[in-house]
Design an enzyme around this catalytic site. Structure first.
Site, mmCIF file in Angstrom:
data_model
loop_
_atom_site.group_PDB
_atom_site.id
_atom_site.type_symbol
_atom_site.label_atom_id
_atom_site.label_comp_id
_atom_site.label_asym_id
_atom_site.label_seq_id
_atom_site.Cartn_x
_atom_site.Cartn_y
_atom_site.Cartn_z
ATOM 1 N N CYS A 174 -56.817 8.545 23.001
ATOM 2 C CA CYS A 174 -57.579 8.310 21.765
ATOM 3 C C CYS A 174 -58.646 7.237 21.993
ATOM 4 O O CYS A 174 -59.769 7.365 21.545
ATOM 5 C CB CYS A 174 -56.679 7.813 20.624
ATOM 6 S SG CYS A 174 -55.137 8.680 20.428
ATOM 7 N N ASP A 175 -58.273 6.147 22.668
ATOM 8 C CA ASP A 175 -59.136 4.956 22.713
ATOM 9 C C ASP A 175 -59.738 4.667 24.080
ATOM 10 O O ASP A 175 -60.558 3.755 24.205
ATOM 11 C CB ASP A 175 -58.325 3.721 22.269
ATOM 12 C CG ASP A 175 -57.791 3.883 20.862
ATOM 13 O OD1 ASP A 175 -58.437 4.591 20.076
ATOM 14 O OD2 ASP A 175 -56.733 3.311 20.549
ATOM 15 N N CYS B 173 -52.644 4.454 22.580
ATOM 16 C CA CYS B 173 -53.023 5.844 22.843
ATOM 17 C C CYS B 173 -54.254 5.875 23.747
ATOM 18 O O CYS B 173 -55.381 5.685 23.269
ATOM 19 C CB CYS B 173 -53.289 6.553 21.518
ATOM 20 S SG CYS B 173 -53.827 8.250 21.734
HETATM 21 C C1 LIG Z 1 -50.706 10.392 21.880
HETATM 22 C C2 LIG Z 1 -49.729 11.547 21.709
HETATM 23 C C3 LIG Z 1 -50.000 12.779 22.291
HETATM 24 C C4 LIG Z 1 -49.081 13.834 22.168
HETATM 25 N N1 LIG Z 1 -49.383 15.027 22.758
HETATM 26 C C5 LIG Z 1 -48.535 16.071 22.594
HETATM 27 C C6 LIG Z 1 -48.866 17.350 23.153
HETATM 28 O O1 LIG Z 1 -49.906 17.531 23.796
HETATM 29 N N2 LIG Z 1 -47.967 18.358 22.970
HETATM 30 C C7 LIG Z 1 -46.799 18.200 22.275
HETATM 31 O O2 LIG Z 1 -46.049 19.152 22.121
HETATM 32 N N3 LIG Z 1 -46.485 16.996 21.723
HETATM 33 C C8 LIG Z 1 -47.324 15.945 21.862
HETATM 34 N N4 LIG Z 1 -47.005 14.734 21.310
HETATM 35 C C9 LIG Z 1 -45.739 14.609 20.559
HETATM 36 C C10 LIG Z 1 -45.930 15.196 19.143
HETATM 37 O O3 LIG Z 1 -47.088 14.629 18.564
HETATM 38 C C11 LIG Z 1 -44.701 14.895 18.294
HETATM 39 O O4 LIG Z 1 -43.566 15.432 18.909
HETATM 40 C C12 LIG Z 1 -44.868 15.510 16.893
HETATM 41 O O5 LIG Z 1 -46.032 15.003 16.274
HETATM 42 C C13 LIG Z 1 -43.656 15.216 16.019
HETATM 43 O O6 LIG Z 1 -43.915 15.715 14.744
HETATM 44 P P1 LIG Z 1 -43.116 15.146 13.480
HETATM 45 O O7 LIG Z 1 -43.618 15.916 12.311
HETATM 46 O O8 LIG Z 1 -41.685 15.134 13.760
HETATM 47 O O9 LIG Z 1 -43.528 13.612 13.368
HETATM 48 P P2 LIG Z 1 -44.923 12.876 13.207
HETATM 49 O O10 LIG Z 1 -46.021 13.632 13.832
HETATM 50 O O11 LIG Z 1 -44.657 11.489 13.674
HETATM 51 O O12 LIG Z 1 -45.170 12.866 11.621
HETATM 52 C C14 LIG Z 1 -44.362 12.113 10.759
HETATM 53 C C15 LIG Z 1 -45.163 11.764 9.519
HETATM 54 O O13 LIG Z 1 -44.293 11.141 8.579
HETATM 55 C C16 LIG Z 1 -45.009 10.111 7.929
HETATM 56 N N5 LIG Z 1 -44.048 9.153 7.362
HETATM 57 C C17 LIG Z 1 -43.205 8.319 8.032
HETATM 58 N N6 LIG Z 1 -42.445 7.612 7.173
HETATM 59 C C18 LIG Z 1 -42.831 8.005 5.924
HETATM 60 C C19 LIG Z 1 -42.419 7.628 4.611
HETATM 61 N N7 LIG Z 1 -41.449 6.716 4.399
HETATM 62 N N8 LIG Z 1 -43.029 8.216 3.556
HETATM 63 C C20 LIG Z 1 -43.995 9.157 3.746
HETATM 64 N N9 LIG Z 1 -44.430 9.538 4.963
HETATM 65 C C21 LIG Z 1 -43.849 8.982 6.043
HETATM 66 C C22 LIG Z 1 -45.873 9.522 9.033
HETATM 67 O O14 LIG Z 1 -46.978 8.802 8.489
HETATM 68 C C23 LIG Z 1 -46.286 10.779 9.800
HETATM 69 O O15 LIG Z 1 -47.507 11.307 9.342
HETATM 70 C C24 LIG Z 1 -47.887 13.666 21.421
HETATM 71 C C25 LIG Z 1 -47.614 12.431 20.820
HETATM 72 C C26 LIG Z 1 -48.525 11.375 20.957
HETATM 73 C C27 LIG Z 1 -48.235 10.047 20.304
#
Ligand SMILES: Cc1cc2nc3c(=O)[nH]c(=O)nc-3n(C[C@H](O)[C@H](O)[C@H](O)COP(=O)(O)OP(=O)(O)OC[C@H]3O[C@@H](n4cnc5c(N)ncnc54)[C@H](O)[C@@H]3O)c2cc1C
Length: 299
Positions: free
Chosen positions: A133-134, A130
């Site tokens: 972040c870093d 990232c």
């Molecule tokens: C560096 C970075 C910057 C980004 N910037 C943007 C942006 O500016 N705008 C935008 O729209 N999108 C952005 N994105 C994309 C966005 O962050 C993702 O699309 C979004 O976070 C997806 O959400 P989610 O809830 O599906 O998954 P996630 O955010 O991945 O959350 C999933 C969660 O499930 C947990 N988990 C996994 N397995 C288990 C398990 N077995 N038991 C319990 N918990 C579990 C994980 O620890 C995690 O906290 C960015 C992504 C990154 C990496």
């Protein structure tokens, strides 16, 4: 018995919790790490409708506080498996078993690794997934970015503003990312393209001191003296624990339609963990709402 258990407290999971509670159901969110998911360390989100600028932390905290404030319960536990007992499901963590009527899998995705020796050991000691972040830890230093998509291009542009030099390493001679961004990078004096190449080794004990780069056309290797390597080669899901419960696509994403239904009654999925084209905060939030309303309607 809890009505709805949500696996994962990212945008999809927390949004699902808000919709589940507001539909009058009891909701338990189980999260392996901290709430917020992938976005939590991002300094600035600029594309969430209605929020011109917000940090990932503030965004995630607001979402978490909204869900728990409405009454969703949160526990910091990794889900190891989900047992399908027909009308009820049993969710297993290392310490507990939770019975519920429906489960939403919202496990997101994680950054893909290069698979090099000592890669894990050097994360936080020169290796990062990232740049935003870093990157600030590498101010004035020489770093490399590995990847050919938009993330790699954005990372290289970001790092070029704060680092002395940035090598952009890509396995092909064409980028998957936007051509306009590639051109902007070509104009930067401190960015050097290393094409048709892969990172084949990591140098340095305790902290990264350099990388070995292999030219894929000639087979020749050379060392680049970088103190940081930003790996931007995409993401992968973490759904193997549920492979006997739901269908996974060849890349390991959970198969479901836009309705977020898996083929297993009572098991829904939302967000980046499912097969879909656009993985963003907006689509994760939309999935969370759709999955929760479907789960609540079916109870
Ligand atoms: C560096 C970075 C910057 C980004 N910037 C943007 C942006 O500016 N705008 C935008 O729209 N999108 C952005 N994105 C994309 C966005 O962050 C993702 O699309 C979004 O976070 C997806 O959400 P989610 O809830 O599906 O998954 P996630 O955010 O991945 O959350 C999933 C969660 O499930 C947990 N988990 C996994 N397995 C288990 C398990 N077995 N038991 C319990 N918990 C579990 C994980 O620890 C995690 O906290 C960015 C992504 C990154 C990496």
């Amino acid at each position: 018995m809890t009505d709805l258990i949500i696996v994962g407290a990212g945008t999809a999971g927390l949004t699902a919790a808000i919709y589940g509670i507001r539909a009058g159901k009891s909701v338990l969110i189980l999260e392996a790490k901290t709430y917020g998911g992938q976005i939590v360390n991002t300094p600035d989100i600029e594309n969430y409708p209605g929020l011109a600028h917000i940090s990932g932390f503030d965004y995630a905290t607001a979402l978490y506080e909204q869900a728990t404030g409405l009454g969703a319960k949160f526990r910091n536990e990794r889900v190891l498996s989900v047992e399908d007992k027909g009308k009820t499901k049993v969710v297993h963590t290392r310490r507990h078993e939770y019975e519920c009527k429906a489960v939403i899998l919202a496990t997101g995705a994680k950054n893909r690794q290069l698979g090099l020796d000592r890669e894990e050991e050097l994360v936080g000691k020169g290796i990062s997934y990232c740049a935003t972040c870093d990157g600030s830890f590498f101010k004035g230093q020489t770093v490399a970015v590995n990847g050919g998509g938009n993330t790699a291009l954005e990372d290289a542009a970001y790092l070029a503003e704060i680092c002395k030099k940035v090598y952009l390493i890509h396995s092909r001679d064409q980028f998957r990312g936007d051509a306009a961004d590639v051109e902007k990078l070509r104009e930067k004096e401190n960015v050097e393209f290393v094409l048709n190449a892969s990172v084949s080794g990591l140098i340095g004990e305790g902290h990264l001191a350099g990388i070995v780069v292999k030219d894929k056309l000639t087979g020749n290797t050379r060392e680049l003296p970088v103190s940081g390597l930003f790996v931007a080669i995409g993401q992968e899901p973490d759904n193997q624990a549920f492979s006997s419960l739901v269908r996974l696509d060849p890349s390991g994403y959970i198969q479901a339609g836009e309705d977020c239904l898996t083929g297993t009654p009572g098991i829904y999925t939302a967000g980046d963990c499912r097969t879909k084209k656009v993985r963003q905060l907006t689509t994760a939030a939309a999935d969370g709402a759709v999955a929760a309303l479907a789960a609540c309607a079916d109870m």
